[in-house]
Design an enzyme around this catalytic site. Structure first.
Site, mmCIF file in Angstrom:
data_model
loop_
_atom_site.group_PDB
_atom_site.id
_atom_site.type_symbol
_atom_site.label_atom_id
_atom_site.label_comp_id
_atom_site.label_asym_id
_atom_site.label_seq_id
_atom_site.Cartn_x
_atom_site.Cartn_y
_atom_site.Cartn_z
ATOM 1 N NE ARG A 146 42.909 43.888 37.936
ATOM 2 C CZ ARG A 146 41.615 44.018 38.235
ATOM 3 N NH1 ARG A 146 40.886 44.950 37.624
ATOM 4 N NH2 ARG A 146 41.060 43.238 39.147
ATOM 5 C CE LYS B 236 38.366 50.196 36.948
ATOM 6 N NZ LYS B 236 39.588 50.733 37.591
#
Length: 277
Positions: A255, A221
């Protein structure tokens, strides 16, 4: 600490990895990469071989400012691939990344084992009742607004206390509706600035007081690659570093796009814990 997936009790005392399969053309890292049966099955096979315990299928990109996807289009993307995966890998525990109750119902009928809701029911009033009806594990994430508006809503009186209050209310609501297996996701990158993401990371261990499994999703991210001055494609090393920190602070499910590296993080942190004096 366990969750029940299709009658199988999954022990989360040792953390597990959830591999990401994006079926969206506009995902921030791998959008459009898996668009035919061969590439999808190869991706799933590789993740399972690398040690993924769950596969998370998403067909609605939740990156900031992502395009809206109609419900019928989301179903059209998910259901055939769900069927395909379970035909070739029938024991796979598949999580469906959706905030829509209709997608939940149809996916579970086709064999999905878990629901991953970025909105914790806030974007569909029928979501919690639907999850309760089907009795599947439910990942509830913290987000404000929608994927289209969330980055304009990154304001808090006190970030950590606000998130703890949010989860207190959401967990109470879900348990009152007889949802038994709840997993908390603090929502890195969702309605949070880069600084707020790192504040959250610093205090992640405070969420253990809920006594519920914690899932984190920070793989590649912007909180990583913007700090490093790089790109999502170059953010694996940074992802691994932050995964290690989250594990030390009590994460139960990672995740991740890169399953092998996440599994290695878990093995090393478990070795560290096993030999603590």
């Amino acid at each position: 600490m366990t969750i029940n997936c299709k009658g199988e009790l999954i022990d989360l005392t040792v953390p597990k990895v959830m591999g990401i399969l994006n079926l969206t053309p506009d995902s921030f890292f791998d959008g459009g990469k898996y668009k035919d049966e061969t590439s999808i099955l190869k991706r799933v096979e590789n993740m399972l071989n690398d040690g993924a315990h769950f596969i998370d299928i998403g067909a609605y990109s939740s990156r900031p400012g992502a395009d809206h996807v109609p419900e019928d289009e989301e179903l059209k993307r998910i259901i055939p691939i769900l069927d395909l995966i379970l035909e070739h890998f029938p024991k796979t525990l598949i999580s469906i990344d959706t905030f829509r109750s209709k997608v939940v119902s149809e996916s579970i009928q086709h064999g999905a084992a878990m629901i991953n809701d970025i909105a914790a029911g806030n974007l569909d009033p029928e979501m919690l009742a639907t999850v309760a009806k089907h009795q599947v594990p439910y990942i509830m994430m913290h987000m404000k607004g929608t994927p289209q508006s969330m980055q304009k809503e990154a304001t808090y009186d006190d970030l950590i206390n606000d998130l703890r209050l949010y989860f207190s209310e959401k967990v109470q609501q879900a348990t009152s509706m007889k949802i038994n297996d709840i997993i908390m996701d603090p929502g890195f990158g969702f309605a949070k600035t880069a600084g707020q993401n790192y504040t959250l990371l610093n205090h992640l261990d405070l969420f253990q007081t809920f006594g519920l499994p914690i899932l984190i999703g920070l793989s590649r991210k912007s909180m990583i690659y913007k700090v490093l001055g790089s790109t999502p494609q170059e953010a694996l090393n940074g992802t691994t570093a932050l995964h290690t920190i989250t594990l030390l602070k009590g994460t139960n499910i990672i995740r991740a796009h890169d399953v092998k590296e996440a599994v290695e993080c878990i093995k090393l942190v478990e070795a560290l814990k096993a030999n603590a004096l």
